[in-house]
Write an enzyme that holds these catalytic residues in place. Structure first.
Site, PDB file in Angstrom:
ATOM      1  N   HIS A  46      -5.141  -6.328   3.870  1.00 33.25           N
ATOM      2  CA  HIS A  46      -4.167  -5.234   3.969  1.00 33.25           C
ATOM      3  C   HIS A  46      -3.512  -5.285   5.337  1.00 33.25           C
ATOM      4  CE1 HIS A  46      -5.429  -2.758   0.369  1.00 33.25           C
ATOM      5  NE2 HIS A  46      -6.315  -3.730   0.392  1.00 33.25           N
TER       6      HIS A  46
ATOM      7  N   GLN B 191      -5.463  -0.643  -3.913  1.00 32.01           N
ATOM      8  CA  GLN B 191      -6.083  -1.791  -4.581  1.00 32.01           C
ATOM      9  C   GLN B 191      -6.987  -1.362  -5.736  1.00 32.01           C
ATOM     10  OE1 GLN B 191      -7.662  -4.731  -1.832  1.00 32.01           O
ATOM     11  NE2 GLN B 191      -9.067  -5.495  -3.389  1.00 32.01           N
TER      12      GLN B 191
ATOM     13  N   CYS C 216       0.847  -1.191   0.000  1.00 28.05           N
ATOM     14  CA  CYS C 216       0.000   0.000   0.000  1.00 28.05           C
ATOM     15  C   CYS C 216       0.887   1.248   0.000  1.00 28.05           C
ATOM     16  CB  CYS C 216      -0.976  -0.003   1.163  1.00 28.05           C
ATOM     17  SG  CYS C 216      -0.386   0.694   2.692  1.00 28.05           S
ATOM     18  N   GLU C 217       0.458   2.217  -0.792  1.00 29.47           N
ATOM     19  CA  GLU C 217       1.292   3.413  -0.946  1.00 29.47           C
ATOM     20  C   GLU C 217       1.222   4.329   0.274  1.00 29.47           C
ATOM     21  OE1 GLU C 217      -0.110   5.220  -4.517  1.00 29.47           O
ATOM     22  OE2 GLU C 217      -1.772   6.240  -3.547  1.00 29.47           O
ATOM     23  N   HIS C 218       0.264   4.062   1.173  1.00 32.57           N
ATOM     24  CA  HIS C 218       0.142   4.930   2.342  1.00 32.57           C
ATOM     25  C   HIS C 218       1.124   4.565   3.433  1.00 32.57           C
ATOM     26  CE1 HIS C 218      -4.092   4.920   0.610  1.00 32.57           C
ATOM     27  NE2 HIS C 218      -3.590   6.106   0.357  1.00 32.57           N
ATOM     28  N   HIS C 219       1.277   3.246   3.676  1.00 35.52           N
ATOM     29  CA  HIS C 219       2.118   2.804   4.798  1.00 35.52           C
ATOM     30  C   HIS C 219       3.311   1.980   4.337  1.00 35.52           C
ATOM     31  CE1 HIS C 219      -2.017   3.309   6.425  1.00 35.52           C
ATOM     32  NE2 HIS C 219      -1.369   3.913   7.413  1.00 35.52           N
TER      33      HIS C 219
ATOM     34  N   CYS D 129      -1.747  -3.141   6.723  1.00 30.63           N
ATOM     35  CA  CYS D 129      -1.871  -1.867   7.455  1.00 30.63           C
ATOM     36  C   CYS D 129      -3.176  -1.786   8.220  1.00 30.63           C
ATOM     37  CB  CYS D 129      -1.694  -0.670   6.518  1.00 30.63           C
ATOM     38  SG  CYS D 129      -3.018  -0.449   5.332  1.00 30.63           S
TER      39      CYS D 129
HETATM   40  N1  LIG Z   1      -8.907   2.924  -0.641  1.00 29.93           N
HETATM   41  C1  LIG Z   1      -7.787   2.327  -0.214  1.00 29.93           C
HETATM   42  N2  LIG Z   1      -7.308   2.668   0.984  1.00 29.93           N
HETATM   43  C2  LIG Z   1      -6.191   2.027   1.401  1.00 29.93           C
HETATM   44  C3  LIG Z   1      -5.540   1.053   0.670  1.00 29.93           C
HETATM   45  N3  LIG Z   1      -4.471   0.634   1.380  1.00 29.93           N
HETATM   46  C4  LIG Z   1      -4.495   1.335   2.534  1.00 29.93           C
HETATM   47  N4  LIG Z   1      -5.538   2.181   2.559  1.00 29.93           N
HETATM   48  C5  LIG Z   1      -6.027   3.156   3.558  1.00 29.93           C
HETATM   49  O1  LIG Z   1      -5.368   4.385   3.428  1.00 29.93           O
HETATM   50  C6  LIG Z   1      -5.827   5.199   4.506  1.00 29.93           C
HETATM   51  C7  LIG Z   1      -4.804   6.234   4.881  1.00 29.93           C
HETATM   52  O2  LIG Z   1      -5.445   7.005   5.864  1.00 29.93           O
HETATM   53  P1  LIG Z   1      -4.737   8.004   6.889  1.00 29.93           P
HETATM   54  O3  LIG Z   1      -5.775   8.465   7.874  1.00 29.93           O
HETATM   55  O4  LIG Z   1      -3.994   9.036   6.105  1.00 29.93           O
HETATM   56  O5  LIG Z   1      -3.647   7.057   7.551  1.00 29.93           O
HETATM   57  P2  LIG Z   1      -3.604   6.499   9.032  1.00 29.93           P
HETATM   58  O6  LIG Z   1      -3.684   7.612  10.029  1.00 29.93           O
HETATM   59  O7  LIG Z   1      -2.411   5.598   9.141  1.00 29.93           O
HETATM   60  O8  LIG Z   1      -4.969   5.673   9.090  1.00 29.93           O
HETATM   61  P3  LIG Z   1      -5.353   4.341   9.856  1.00 29.93           P
HETATM   62  O9  LIG Z   1      -4.915   3.174   9.005  1.00 29.93           O
HETATM   63  O10 LIG Z   1      -6.872   4.399   9.964  1.00 29.93           O
HETATM   64  O11 LIG Z   1      -4.677   4.350  11.212  1.00 29.93           O
HETATM   65  C8  LIG Z   1      -6.217   4.207   5.600  1.00 29.93           C
HETATM   66  O12 LIG Z   1      -7.613   4.314   5.781  1.00 29.93           O
HETATM   67  C9  LIG Z   1      -5.858   2.832   4.998  1.00 29.93           C
HETATM   68  O13 LIG Z   1      -6.722   1.801   5.439  1.00 29.93           O
HETATM   69  C10 LIG Z   1      -6.076   0.729  -0.596  1.00 29.93           C
HETATM   70  O14 LIG Z   1      -5.559  -0.116  -1.341  1.00 29.93           O
HETATM   71  N5  LIG Z   1      -7.205   1.390  -0.982  1.00 29.93           N
HETATM   72 ZN   LIG Z   2      -1.838   1.169   4.135  1.00 25.09          ZN
END
Ligand SMILES: Nc1nc2c(ncn2[C@@H]2O[C@H](COP(=O)(O)OP(=O)(O)OP(=O)(O)O)[C@@H](O)[C@H]2O)c(=O)[nH]1
Ligand SMILES: [Zn+2]
Length: 199
Positions: A156, A128, A87-90, A158
């Site tokens: 996921h 995804q 995942c590009e977020h974490h 994360c």
């Molecule tokens: N739509 C989508 N979201 C994703 C995917 N992979 C990770 N995420 C989400 O990306 C979001 C990033 O949200 P943020 O609030 O910026 O990050 P965060 O504070 O670490 O959020 P939490 O995971 O809720 O603790 C999270 O809700 C993750 O679950 C994906 O493939 N698709």
């Molecule tokens: Zn993530």
């Protein structure tokens, strides 16, 4: 073959990423010089390069390398294809299965090329939904079939190891073109085939 993963690592990139990882280990409270961690920055750098090697691949070329003229007009389904992405977020893994179908329009494609296309997009930093759409668009634009269907089901990490800590949730995404969009029966047939078991 030109489109495939080079089996050599880019040492310049490895060195640069490893350099920063040594610092990250220190910031995490570790001693990067202790025996078990000595080679870790380089290992992590290599792992990350592997996990993102899709940036070096050309998915359209993968498909074009094995397209054959064939008078077969029924749905072709390749299901239960393992997917590993990040995942590009974490930058944590998400993984599961992909199911892909297309309806040929004069050409079929070598079956192994479908998992290869999935990997070319999955081995990048992704969400995804985009992964699902990119696979669909690549097959539609390159093979020009009468329709493409992609369903991906992933866990996921994360959401499991951290954050909301849901261990069993699975995310399903889907993308369709052509007859899978316009014909309910075709889409239902695809969904039936991907849930049917071989035994
Ligand atoms: N739509 C989508 N979201 C994703 C995917 N992979 C990770 N995420 C989400 O990306 C979001 C990033 O949200 P943020 O609030 O910026 O990050 P965060 O504070 O670490 O959020 P939490 O995971 O809720 O603790 C999270 O809700 C993750 O679950 C994906 O493939 N698709
Ligand atoms: Zn993530």
């Amino acid at each position: 073959m030109g489109y495939q993963k080079i089996d050599r690592y880019d040492q310049k990139k490895i060195d640069a990423v490893a350099f920063h990882y040594k610092d990250i280990l220190t910031q995490l409270g570790e001693n990067p010089s202790r025996e078990g961690l000595e080679k870790t920055p380089e290992r992590v750098a290599k792992a990350l390069q592997y996990l993102t090697h899709g940036y070096d691949l050309k998915p359209e070329e993968i498909l074009k390398s094995a397209m054959f003229e064939e008078d077969y007009s029924q749905m072709v389904v390749v299901k239960d294809i393992e997917v590993f992405s990040m995942c590009e977020h974490h930058m944590l893994p998400f993984f599961g299965k992909a199911h892909v179908a297309y309806i040929p329009n004069g050409h079929i494609v070598g079956l192994s090329k479908i998992p290869r296309v999935i990997d070319a997009f999955a081995r990048r930093l992704q969400v995804q939904e985009r992964l699902t759409n990119e696979i669909r668009d690549c097959i539609q634009q390159t093979l020009n079939p009468k329709g493409v269907a992609v369903v991906i089901e992933c866990k996921h990490l994360c959401m499991a190891m951290r954050g909301v800590q849901k261990q069993n949730s699975v995310t399903t995404t889907s993308a369709f073109t052509g007859e899978f969009m316009t014909n309910d029966k075709t889409r239902a047939e695809f969904l039936r085939l991907i849930t049917a078991s071989l035994d």
